[in-house]
Design an enzyme around this catalytic site. Structure first.
Site, short mmCIF file in Angstrom:
data_model
loop_
_atom_site.label_atom_id
_atom_site.label_comp_id
_atom_site.label_asym_id
_atom_site.label_seq_id
_atom_site.Cartn_x
_atom_site.Cartn_y
_atom_site.Cartn_z
N ASN A 10 -29.38 -66.96 -65.26
CA ASN A 10 -29.26 -66.47 -63.90
C ASN A 10 -30.49 -66.91 -63.11
O ASN A 10 -31.59 -66.42 -63.34
CB ASN A 10 -29.16 -64.93 -63.92
N TRP A 11 -30.28 -67.88 -62.19
CA TRP A 11 -31.40 -68.43 -61.46
C TRP A 11 -31.83 -67.58 -60.27
O TRP A 11 -32.83 -67.90 -59.61
CB TRP A 11 -31.06 -69.85 -60.98
N LYS A 12 -31.07 -66.54 -59.96
CA LYS A 12 -31.42 -65.62 -58.88
C LYS A 12 -31.71 -66.41 -57.59
O LYS A 12 -31.06 -67.41 -57.34
CB LYS A 12 -32.57 -64.72 -59.32
N HIS A 108 -25.04 -56.91 -61.42
CA HIS A 108 -26.41 -57.02 -61.90
C HIS A 108 -27.23 -55.86 -61.36
O HIS A 108 -27.00 -55.38 -60.24
CB HIS A 108 -27.02 -58.36 -61.47
N GLU A 110 -30.04 -55.67 -60.05
CA GLU A 110 -30.67 -55.92 -58.75
C GLU A 110 -29.68 -55.74 -57.62
O GLU A 110 -30.04 -55.30 -56.53
CB GLU A 110 -31.27 -57.33 -58.75
N GLU A 180 -28.02 -55.22 -69.99
CA GLU A 180 -29.34 -55.56 -69.49
C GLU A 180 -30.09 -54.28 -69.14
O GLU A 180 -29.92 -53.74 -68.04
CB GLU A 180 -29.24 -56.44 -68.25
N GLY A 186 -37.42 -58.85 -66.28
CA GLY A 186 -38.57 -59.40 -65.59
C GLY A 186 -39.87 -58.66 -65.85
O GLY A 186 -40.86 -58.89 -65.16
N SER A 226 -35.87 -60.06 -70.58
CA SER A 226 -37.03 -60.77 -71.12
C SER A 226 -36.71 -61.54 -72.39
O SER A 226 -37.47 -61.53 -73.36
CB SER A 226 -38.20 -59.80 -71.35
N GLY A 247 -32.94 -64.58 -67.43
CA GLY A 247 -33.42 -64.67 -66.06
C GLY A 247 -34.49 -65.73 -65.91
O GLY A 247 -34.23 -66.93 -65.91
N GLY A 248 -35.75 -65.29 -65.82
CA GLY A 248 -36.86 -66.20 -65.54
C GLY A 248 -36.97 -67.38 -66.48
O GLY A 248 -37.31 -68.49 -66.06
#
Length: 262
Positions: A10-12, A108, A110, A180, A186, A226, A247-248
């Site tokens: 997921n590149w957000k 998600h 967020e 998640e 994150g 993470s 994610g990151g």
């Protein structure tokens, strides 16, 4: 029952179009020959057609070189539940499908936290995804305070029951669930593989109760929070962990390729 692992990124809200194209090109090259797992990346909306075209070009080149085609598929990060209408700023499932995506991330944390998404709106979005033949990746997870109050499975039970309310098992055949924990997204914190396995077993047991054993045993349950190259193998060694929503660590092609190629 054997379930094909799915490693999703997921590149957000990161990467301009050219950056997205460069990243997927490098990722495709680094994952050539990876044929026993599925790969999905979810770029920002505007980059989806560019990434789709780049993957087509790469696969054509791979064919000429007698290389295996890339197993990378494309997902969107959200959708709106109506197909069209006066909904300024929204993007519909048919638009996402037309742009080249096959998957869509729904619910998600967020989106829940910053944009007020509810279990009920998520249920509508899942229905819209299936109507357009998109694979929904339904996200669930508890906050740190809910975890500390030992409400984890109470929260997950509610999110699953309300998010899938009204569906039959045959309507959900391609569904993917991503657990998640909000406290691990994150933050650098991650649940242990044993903790994740226990929660995934409980999720699968709930799905068995709701939709039957065949459905529960075939559905893929991913872990996100993470995930990194140094913990992916331990997570994937567990029977009920069927992949990861990253994610990151998915933003860098080399790092993500290490996760894919665990």
């Amino acid at each position: 029952m054997t379930r094909t692992p799915l490693i999703a990124g997921n590149w957000k809200m990161f990467k301009m179009g050219s950056e997205a194209v460069n990243t997927v090109r490098k990722l495709a090259e680094l994952t050539i020959g990876t044929n026993n797992r599925d790969i999905m990346i979810a770029p920002p909306f505007l980059a989806i057609p560019l990434v789709y075209q780049e993957l087509n070009n790469l696969n054509n080149a791979f064919k000429k070189e007698n290389k295996t085609e890339s197993r990378i598929s494309i997902g969107a990060q959200n959708l709106y539940h109506e197909n069209q209408g006066a909904y300024t700023g929204e993007v519909s499932a048919p638009m996402i499908k037309d742009a080249g995506a096959t998957h869509v991330i729904i619910g998600h944390s967020e989106r829940r936290q910053y944009f007020g998404e509810t279990d009920e709106s998520i249920c509508k979005k899942i229905g819209a995804a299936f109507e357009s033949d998109l694979t929904p990746v339904m996200c669930i997870g508890e906050t740190e305070s809910e975890k500390n109050e030992e409400k984890t499975f109470y929260v997950l039970d509610k999110q699953i029951r309300n998010g899938l309310k009204g569906f039959r098992s045959d309507e959900l055949s391609s569904l993917v669930i991503a657990y998640e924990p909000v406290w691990a997204i994150g933050t650098g914190k991650t649940a242990t593989s044993d903790q994740v396995e226990d929660i995934h077993k409980k999720i699968r047991s709930l799905l068995k109760e709701m939709f039957g054993v065949e459905f529960s045993e075939s559905l893929r349950i991913l872990y996100g929070g993470s995930v990194k190259p140094d913990n992916i193998a331990d997570l994937m060694s567990k029977q009920n962990i069927d992949g990861a929503l990253v994610g990151g660590a998915s933003l860098d092609a080399e790092t993500f390729a290490k996760i894919v190629n665990f």
